[in-house]
Design an enzyme around this catalytic site. Structure first.
Site, PDB file in Angstrom:
ATOM      1  CD  GLU A  46      -1.420  -2.359   1.951  1.00 55.81           C
ATOM      2  OE1 GLU A  46      -2.132  -3.123   2.711  1.00 55.81           O
ATOM      3  OE2 GLU A  46      -0.096  -2.664   2.038  1.00 55.81           O
ATOM      4  NE  ARG A 205      24.739 -25.817  -9.557  1.00 57.15           N
ATOM      5  CZ  ARG A 205      23.911 -26.259  -8.465  1.00 57.15           C
ATOM      6  NH1 ARG A 205      23.445 -25.757  -7.452  1.00 57.15           N
ATOM      7  NH2 ARG A 205      23.912 -27.861  -9.134  1.00 57.15           N
TER       8      ARG A 205
END
Length: 340
Positions: A46, A205
């Site tokens: 918000e 990775r």
């Protein structure tokens, strides 16, 4: 609201133990601001949404409708309550996807907004909003992490050849997707045999993002420290029956031999605020989660062109619903949800 859900997904893997949330501010069918919760400890959706409104549109904030996928918070945590900001900005209407089941919020945010004159509409795309934060809701309602089981199997239902050599089943594109999955979850778990046979790094990775917390079950502490799990690059927890010991990157967590292992692990992870776990094997460990009915989602990668013959049988799911099928070249993904 769909835009809120799409935005929220960008925060997956970055905001736990907070929920992922998206917010959109609309004036006369025009989006004037949008945002999502980007980082744990950072501004909520918000706040980012309201802050994104341009200077020329700022006067419209008090005439706009705020859409948010989850009930705005009402308590002071890492950041101030979002309800206070909504009230301060005189936003007249808020549309909420679903309530927050967390005790500190649960209905209190909605109540505070209404008491302060905000028109609140709830339950828009509620099912989708709850599903979006299934990790968060499972954690708070069941006091355990959200459990995702993952394995690859051949066309004849084998998970490996069973000859103490690693069996490559999924293709390179599937492997990259699995690494993306790793960035989205808090932790990744394997058993002793998988750690010894495959010597996995359990890192992400092949995909940009964070590495999950590494978890391994080694009740007798038989795994050699030369394994990649113990390379010190990622925090690792070893669940065992021998010792309790804390080091910088490796923690030995002692379990009680008189009680089942998996419930103890889930209880420990709940205390450690780990909201989700990707269980990557082996077959015995995966089946034990299934048999204990302690799983929420299963992601099964099947290679339609590979037949193994004699080998280790893939786990057998029970009480499940197939929710998605997807093909990536030779691989077929099946995603199941557990019917609790």
């Amino acid at each position: 609201m769909q835009r809120c859900l799409d935005l929220a997904l960008s925060g997956l893997g970055h905001v736990a133990p907070n929920p992922i949330v998206g917010a959109v501010l609309v004036y006369e069918n025009r989006i004037i601001g949008e945002g999502y919760h980007q980082q744990y400890g950072g501004p909520h959706a918000e706040v980012n949404c309201i802050n994104s409104v341009s200077a020329e549109d700022e006067a419209l904030i008090s005439k706009s409708t705020l859409y948010v996928s989850l009930e705005p918070c009402v308590h002071f945590g890492k950041t101030p309550p979002c309800t206070d900001l909504i009230i301060k900005k005189n936003i007249p209407e808020v549309v909420i996807g679903c309530r927050d089941s967390y005790d500190e919020v649960n209905g209190k945010g909605i109540e505070k907004l209404r008491v302060n004159g905000v028109n609140v509409i709830t339950g828009l795309m509620e099912k989708e909003s709850i599903d979006l934060n299934r990790r968060f809701f499972t954690f708070h309602q069941h006091h355990r992490p959200y459990i995702i089981l993952k394995w690859a199997q051949s066309s004849d239902g084998r998970i490996s050849a069973g000859n103490d050599e690693r069996t490559l089943i999924s293709n390179e594109y599937s492997n990259r997707l699995v690494h993306q999955w790793r960035t989205e979850e808090d932790a990744i778990l394997v058993g002793t045999h998988t750690a010894l046979l495959d010597d996995p790094a359990l890192t992400a990775r092949l995909w940009p993002g964070k590495n999950p917390l590494r978890l391994v079950i080694d009740t007798g502490l038989k795994l050699p420290l030369s394994l990649r799990l113990f390379d010190g690059t990622v925090k690792t927890i070893v669940f065992n029956l021998q010792k309790q010991e804390e080091a910088e990157m490796i923690t030995y967590y002692k379990l009680d031999a008189g009680f089942p292992v998996i419930p103890q692990i889930l209880s420990a992870l709940y205390k450690l605020q780990v909201q989700s776990v990707l269980v990557e094997g082996g077959a015995k460990l995966l089946q034990s989660f299934i048999d204990a009915e302690l799983w929420d989602e299963a992601r099964v990668i099947g290679n339609a062109q590979l037949t193994i013959g004699k080998g280790v049988n893939a786990p057998v799911l029970a009480n499940n619903t197939l929710i998605q099928t997807r093909e990536i070249e030779t691989d077929i993904f099946h995603i199941y949800h557990h019917q609790h």
